[in-house]
Design a protein around this motif. Structure first.
Motif, PDB file in Angstrom:
ATOM      1  N   ASN A 164       0.827  -1.212   0.000  1.00 58.42           N
ATOM      2  CA  ASN A 164       0.000   0.000   0.000  1.00 58.42           C
ATOM      3  C   ASN A 164       0.862   1.264   0.000  1.00 58.42           C
ATOM      4  O   ASN A 164       0.544   2.238  -0.703  1.00 58.42           O
ATOM      5  CB  ASN A 164      -0.945   0.002   1.202  1.00 58.42           C
ATOM      6  CG  ASN A 164      -2.151  -0.888   1.003  1.00 58.42           C
ATOM      7  OD1 ASN A 164      -2.611  -1.083  -0.128  1.00 58.42           O
ATOM      8  ND2 ASN A 164      -2.669  -1.451   2.081  1.00 58.42           N
ATOM      9  N   GLY A 188      -6.516  -3.903  -4.427  1.00 60.27           N
ATOM     10  CA  GLY A 188      -7.191  -2.655  -4.079  1.00 60.27           C
ATOM     11  C   GLY A 188      -6.673  -1.454  -4.842  1.00 60.27           C
ATOM     12  O   GLY A 188      -7.114  -0.323  -4.587  1.00 60.27           O
ATOM     13  N   HIS A 189      -5.757  -1.674  -5.769  1.00 65.93           N
ATOM     14  CA  HIS A 189      -5.185  -0.589  -6.571  1.00 65.93           C
ATOM     15  C   HIS A 189      -5.307  -0.948  -8.046  1.00 65.93           C
ATOM     16  O   HIS A 189      -4.330  -1.374  -8.691  1.00 65.93           O
ATOM     17  CB  HIS A 189      -3.722  -0.352  -6.184  1.00 65.93           C
ATOM     18  CG  HIS A 189      -3.525   0.063  -4.756  1.00 65.93           C
ATOM     19  ND1 HIS A 189      -3.685   1.361  -4.335  1.00 65.93           N
ATOM     20  CD2 HIS A 189      -3.236  -0.665  -3.651  1.00 65.93           C
ATOM     21  CE1 HIS A 189      -3.466   1.430  -3.023  1.00 65.93           C
ATOM     22  NE2 HIS A 189      -3.196   0.203  -2.591  1.00 65.93           N
TER      23      HIS A 189
END
Length: 334
Positions: free
Chosen positions: A135, A172-173
């Motif tokens: 992240n 998530g990206h």
């Protein structure tokens, strides 16, 4: 690779501490052994350091040679692969010694199944390490671009869980594409050559590199530096907080790592076994969580890196492991 030993003066009787690692060129393992020496010296017990060079057969055979001397062995070990752990702990159990293993074991094997000779298994939440450092990497890339992943030993549990955290975070990206993932076996030189190959293959598509350890991230960073792209290609490590890795974060060449405190780890395993061997603790009295636990760990980025750049003093190393269970973060999920 042959074993090497440190001979301390002591009235230690029949006790012998053994610290067993893959390589002393790995800064994490070098710091682990440094702390093992400090702790052994503090309690007056001889220490033998076994360096097995990533060779599972050497790892076991050198240990068996030490066990055959008749000494009561107090072992702190970072096994090469999860599959190595059963033979190691059973050899120590059968010899009447005490072992603490860290990082890797089969999921279905537990200290209580082997006996008091395997005092504790110490794990680290690799999924969290991989997730958090990915992240940070994604944010540093502005949420878009192409990334390559440098994995450790594919048969090693912590390598597997860190990569699982990496892929979980990457999901998530959606603006970031995984271009390639290759193992480099926790080796800096292999990571360097692997990264060279991948940079040549993918060219300007590569804007981020994630590696499972500092040593591999630093190997990758060398390849990035030779391309003149330090700072353009963002580099993140999932673990180890080595002095060189921390310096790279300070200078903006890397964006993240995780500290699992090798100084604590190198002394803590020996402290557990020493306390058991000298009657300060009984394995039978340890809680299930004390037999099998995750240790506390900390994400390091540029915002807090300066807090982790100083080696603890010998006195601090010893003081921290007076209660070797003081940093338990939670039980290993069964």
């Amino acid at each position: 690779m042959s074993a090497c030993g440190d001979h301390q003066t002591s009235g230690s009787g029949n006790l012998l501490m053994v610290s067993e690692v893959r390589s002393l060129t790995n800064p994490y393992e070098a710091a682990w052994v440094d702390a093992s020496r400090v702790y052994a010296r503090s309690v007056g017990v001889p220490l033998k350091v076994i360096v097995y060079g990533g060779d599972s057969q050497q790892e076991l055979s050198q240990l068996q040679s030490v066990l055959a001397t008749g000494k009561k062995v107090l072992l702190n070990i970072n096994p090469n692969t999860s599959a190595d752990t059963p033979a190691i702990v059973r050899a120590v159990q059968n010899s009447g010694g005490c072992a603490v293993t860290q990082w890797s074991k089969p999921a279905d094997l537990h200290p209580k199944d082997v006996g008091d000779g395997w005092a504790a298994y110490v794990g680290f939440d690799g999924v969290k390490e991989g997730f958090d450092t990915t992240n940070v990497l994604a944010d540093s890339m502005g949420g878009h671009g192409g990334v390559i992943a440098i994995q450790g030993l594919l048969a090693n549990e912590i390598s597997q869980t860190r990569y699982a955290g990496f892929t979980k975070a990457l999901a998530g990206h959606p603006g970031i594409t995984l271009l390639d993932a290759q193992p480099a076996d926790f080796d800096r030189n292999e990571a360097y050559s692997t990264t060279q190959t991948l940079l040549n293959k993918y060219g300007d598509k590569v804007t981020g590199i994630w590696a499972a350890t500092d040593s591999m991230a630093l190997g990758a960073l060398q390849a990035v530096r030779e391309k003149g792209k330090v700072g353009q290609i963002k580099v993140s490590s999932a673990s180890d907080a080595t002095p060189e890795g921390l310096e790279a974060i300070q200078h903006g060449a890397m964006v993240a790592t995780y500290t699992t405190d090798p100084y604590f780890n190198g002394a803590m395993g020996l402290a557990i076994c020493y306390q058991v061997a000298t009657g300060q603790r009984k394995v039978a009295d340890l809680t299930p969580q004390q037999r099998e636990f995750f240790l506390d760990q900390t994400l390091i980025t540029k915002s807090n890196v300066n807090d982790y750049t100083t080696r603890p003093t010998d006195q601090q190393i010893v003081a921290e492991v007076r209660d070797p269970f003081s940093r338990i973060a939670g039980p290993v999920v069964q």
